[in-house]
Enzyme design. Structure first.
Site, PDB file in Angstrom:
ATOM      1  N   TYR A  54       0.943  -1.200   0.063  1.00 34.98           N
ATOM      2  CA  TYR A  54      -0.047   0.081   0.073  1.00 34.98           C
ATOM      3  C   TYR A  54       0.861   1.137  -0.036  1.00 34.98           C
ATOM      4  O   TYR A  54       0.303   2.326  -0.257  1.00 34.98           O
ATOM      5  CB  TYR A  54      -0.782  -0.058   1.279  1.00 34.98           C
ATOM      6  N   HIS A 112       0.393 -12.021   2.593  1.00 35.46           N
ATOM      7  CA  HIS A 112      -0.371 -11.407   1.973  1.00 35.46           C
ATOM      8  C   HIS A 112      -1.320 -12.023   0.838  1.00 35.46           C
ATOM      9  O   HIS A 112      -2.447 -11.926   0.775  1.00 35.46           O
ATOM     10  CB  HIS A 112       0.031 -10.000   1.011  1.00 35.46           C
TER      11      HIS A 112
HETATM   12  P1  NDP Z   1     -14.162  -1.614   1.145  1.00 33.42           P
HETATM   13  O1  NDP Z   1     -15.442  -2.644   1.210  1.00 33.42           O
HETATM   14  O2  NDP Z   1     -14.059  -1.156   2.451  1.00 33.42           O
HETATM   15  O3  NDP Z   1     -14.868  -0.225   0.382  1.00 33.42           O
HETATM   16  C1  NDP Z   1     -14.039   0.805   0.230  1.00 33.42           C
HETATM   17  C2  NDP Z   1     -14.895   1.611  -0.803  1.00 33.42           C
HETATM   18  O4  NDP Z   1     -16.071   2.139  -0.268  1.00 33.42           O
HETATM   19  C3  NDP Z   1     -14.102   2.951  -0.744  1.00 33.42           C
HETATM   20  O5  NDP Z   1     -14.101   3.421  -2.371  1.00 33.42           O
HETATM   21  C4  NDP Z   1     -14.734   3.974  -0.064  1.00 33.42           C
HETATM   22  O6  NDP Z   1     -14.744   5.391  -0.585  1.00 33.42           O
HETATM   23  C5  NDP Z   1     -16.188   3.489  -0.126  1.00 33.42           C
HETATM   24  N1  NDP Z   1     -17.045   3.753   1.023  1.00 33.42           N
HETATM   25  C6  NDP Z   1     -16.546   3.689   2.312  1.00 33.42           C
HETATM   26  N2  NDP Z   1     -17.447   4.081   3.377  1.00 33.42           N
HETATM   27  C7  NDP Z   1     -18.567   4.229   2.494  1.00 33.42           C
HETATM   28  C8  NDP Z   1     -20.034   4.511   2.729  1.00 33.42           C
HETATM   29  N3  NDP Z   1     -20.294   4.738   4.032  1.00 33.42           N
HETATM   30  N4  NDP Z   1     -20.781   4.689   1.839  1.00 33.42           N
HETATM   31  C9  NDP Z   1     -20.474   4.402   0.436  1.00 33.42           C
HETATM   32  N5  NDP Z   1     -19.285   4.222   0.017  1.00 33.42           N
HETATM   33  C10 NDP Z   1     -18.278   4.239   1.155  1.00 33.42           C
HETATM   34  O7  NDP Z   1     -13.070  -2.316   0.263  1.00 33.42           O
HETATM   35  P2  NDP Z   1     -11.545  -2.343   0.409  1.00 33.42           P
HETATM   36  O8  NDP Z   1     -10.877  -3.002  -0.713  1.00 33.42           O
HETATM   37  O9  NDP Z   1     -10.771  -0.986   1.005  1.00 33.42           O
HETATM   38  O10 NDP Z   1     -11.157  -3.213   1.699  1.00 33.42           O
HETATM   39  C11 NDP Z   1     -11.149  -2.895   3.052  1.00 33.42           C
HETATM   40  C12 NDP Z   1      -9.707  -3.208   3.378  1.00 33.42           C
HETATM   41  O11 NDP Z   1      -9.276  -4.372   3.323  1.00 33.42           O
HETATM   42  C13 NDP Z   1      -8.612  -2.095   2.692  1.00 33.42           C
HETATM   43  O12 NDP Z   1      -8.528  -0.831   2.712  1.00 33.42           O
HETATM   44  C14 NDP Z   1      -7.310  -2.976   3.071  1.00 33.42           C
HETATM   45  O13 NDP Z   1      -6.970  -2.641   4.263  1.00 33.42           O
HETATM   46  C15 NDP Z   1      -8.110  -4.619   3.254  1.00 33.42           C
HETATM   47  N6  NDP Z   1      -7.745  -5.272   1.781  1.00 33.42           N
HETATM   48  C16 NDP Z   1      -7.033  -6.366   1.934  1.00 33.42           C
HETATM   49  C17 NDP Z   1      -6.762  -7.343   0.733  1.00 33.42           C
HETATM   50  C18 NDP Z   1      -5.702  -8.280   0.786  1.00 33.42           C
HETATM   51  O14 NDP Z   1      -5.549  -8.754  -0.224  1.00 33.42           O
HETATM   52  N7  NDP Z   1      -5.426  -8.769   1.934  1.00 33.42           N
HETATM   53  C19 NDP Z   1      -7.328  -6.729  -0.420  1.00 33.42           C
HETATM   54  C20 NDP Z   1      -8.112  -5.629  -0.358  1.00 33.42           C
HETATM   55  C21 NDP Z   1      -8.323  -4.942   0.683  1.00 33.42           C
HETATM   56  P3  NDP Z   1     -14.273   6.771  -0.093  1.00 33.42           P
HETATM   57  O15 NDP Z   1     -12.718   6.163   0.413  1.00 33.42           O
HETATM   58  O16 NDP Z   1     -14.405   7.627  -1.116  1.00 33.42           O
HETATM   59  O17 NDP Z   1     -15.178   6.735   1.093  1.00 33.42           O
END
Ligand code: NDP
Length: 276
Positions: A54, A112
């Site tokens: 990240y 990861h």
């Molecule tokens: P999420 O399901 O957490 O969704 C994040 C998205 O949703 C962003 O685009 C955000 O936009 C939007 N969002 C957040 N809150 C709201 C809301 N209340 N209403 C509408 N939209 C919203 O997806 P992630 O992929 O980010 O997963 C969460 C975490 O998991 C990651 O940040 C990371 O730490 C981890 N992860 C781990 C992985 C792995 O391989 N181990 C792979 C992917 C993620 P905005 O920022 O504009 O609010």
């Protein structure tokens, strides 16, 4: 009922892990990640999920130091990247993460992705790190049943956590049951389907019953299933709102209704075919 944003689940080695945290994937290094972490800590979050790839560990570490919240009250997760697994430099990768975070330990260090031909050696390196006391817990991420079946007979230490894509449309029931029986805590990435739960009518309808959003209903469902959730947002109001889930409780029937939404539908890359 899960009481608060600081509520924890006990990992199999006795470490307490918050059931709720902030994800920072695609949250830019610098001001953006420092703000997100600061807002989350101000709102009461006590867990942050980052990763080497990240490229924002330095900002996460700085925001934590500047927050005034004692380090030992915050649960910090980071992950070894695939290139370090392939080149056999996991221990070096871990040192680099600690240096960037400016911390002398992390709370959870994860493999990861299950890089074929390498993840068993990577796991041995994580065992060494764990035994050195510089990771309070170790675990895996994106490990499917096949990967766990290959890894587990070769481990001295059972992974404490498996962080996988998990949300209403992807619930991997067999994997979830396996982890639960083995004592491996499940953690959900993309818990709100990267924002797409807002379009799911059943979740919106349920939300209106409680004066909550589809996002809040989904996160509440995960808590009640005792699955750690780390929703990501870069916006202060969403960071606050996403955590506003401790004043209502879904009934057993409502939890089962969300369980029934499973479509085995991935949003992110498949652990079987990823190439990065
Ligand atoms: P999420 O399901 O957490 O969704 C994040 C998205 O949703 C962003 O685009 C955000 O936009 C939007 N969002 C957040 N809150 C709201 C809301 N209340 N209403 C509408 N939209 C919203 O997806 P992630 O992929 O980010 O997963 C969460 C975490 O998991 C990651 O940040 C990371 O730490 C981890 N992860 C781990 C992985 C792995 O391989 N181990 C792979 C992917 C993620 P905005 O920022 O504009 O609010």
């Amino acid at each position: 009922m899960t009481e608060s944003l600081q509520s924890t689940t006990t990992l199999h080695n006795g470490v307490e892990m918050p059931l709720f945290g902030l994800g920072v994937f695609e949250t830019r290094e610098g001001r953006q990640v420092r703000n997100a972490v600061r807002w989350a800590l101000e709102a009461g979050y006590r867990s942050v999920d980052t990763a080497t790839i990240y490229d924002n560990e330095a900002g996460v570490g700085r925001a934590i130091r500047e927050s005034g919240v004692p380090r030992e009250e915050i649960f910090v997760t980071t992950k070894v990247w695939n290139s370090d697994q392939r080149s056999g430099s996991t221990l070096h990768g871990f040192e680099t993460s600690l240096r960037d975070l400016q911390m002398d330990y992390v709370d959870l260090y994860l493999v990861h992705w299950p890089v074929a031909g390498h993840f068993t050696q990577t796991w041995r390196d994580l065992e060494t790190i764990y035994e050195s006391g510089r990771a309070r817990a170790i675990g895996v991420s994106n490990f499917m049943l096949e990967h766990l079946e290959e890894l587990l007979p070769q481990t001295r230490i059972l992974p404490m956590v498996n962080q996988i894509e998990f949300h209403p449309y992807l619930q991997s029931p067999q994997l979830a049951a396996f982890c639960q029986e083995a004592g491996i805590q499940l953690e959900a990435w993309a818990p709100i389907m990267k924002g797409r739960v807002t379009k799911v009518e059943e979740l919106r309808d349920l939300g209106s019953k409680y004066g909550k959003t589809a996002v809040q209903v989904t996160l509440r469902w995960l808590l009640q299933r005792v699955i750690v959730a780390i929703p990501k947002s870069r916006k202060q109001q969403r960071i606050i709102d996403n955590a506003d889930i401790f004043d209502f409780e879904l009934t057993a029937e409502e939890v089962a209704m969300i369980d029934d939404l499973d479509r085995d539908q991935r949003i992110g890359p498949s652990p079987y075919t990823f190439k990065f």
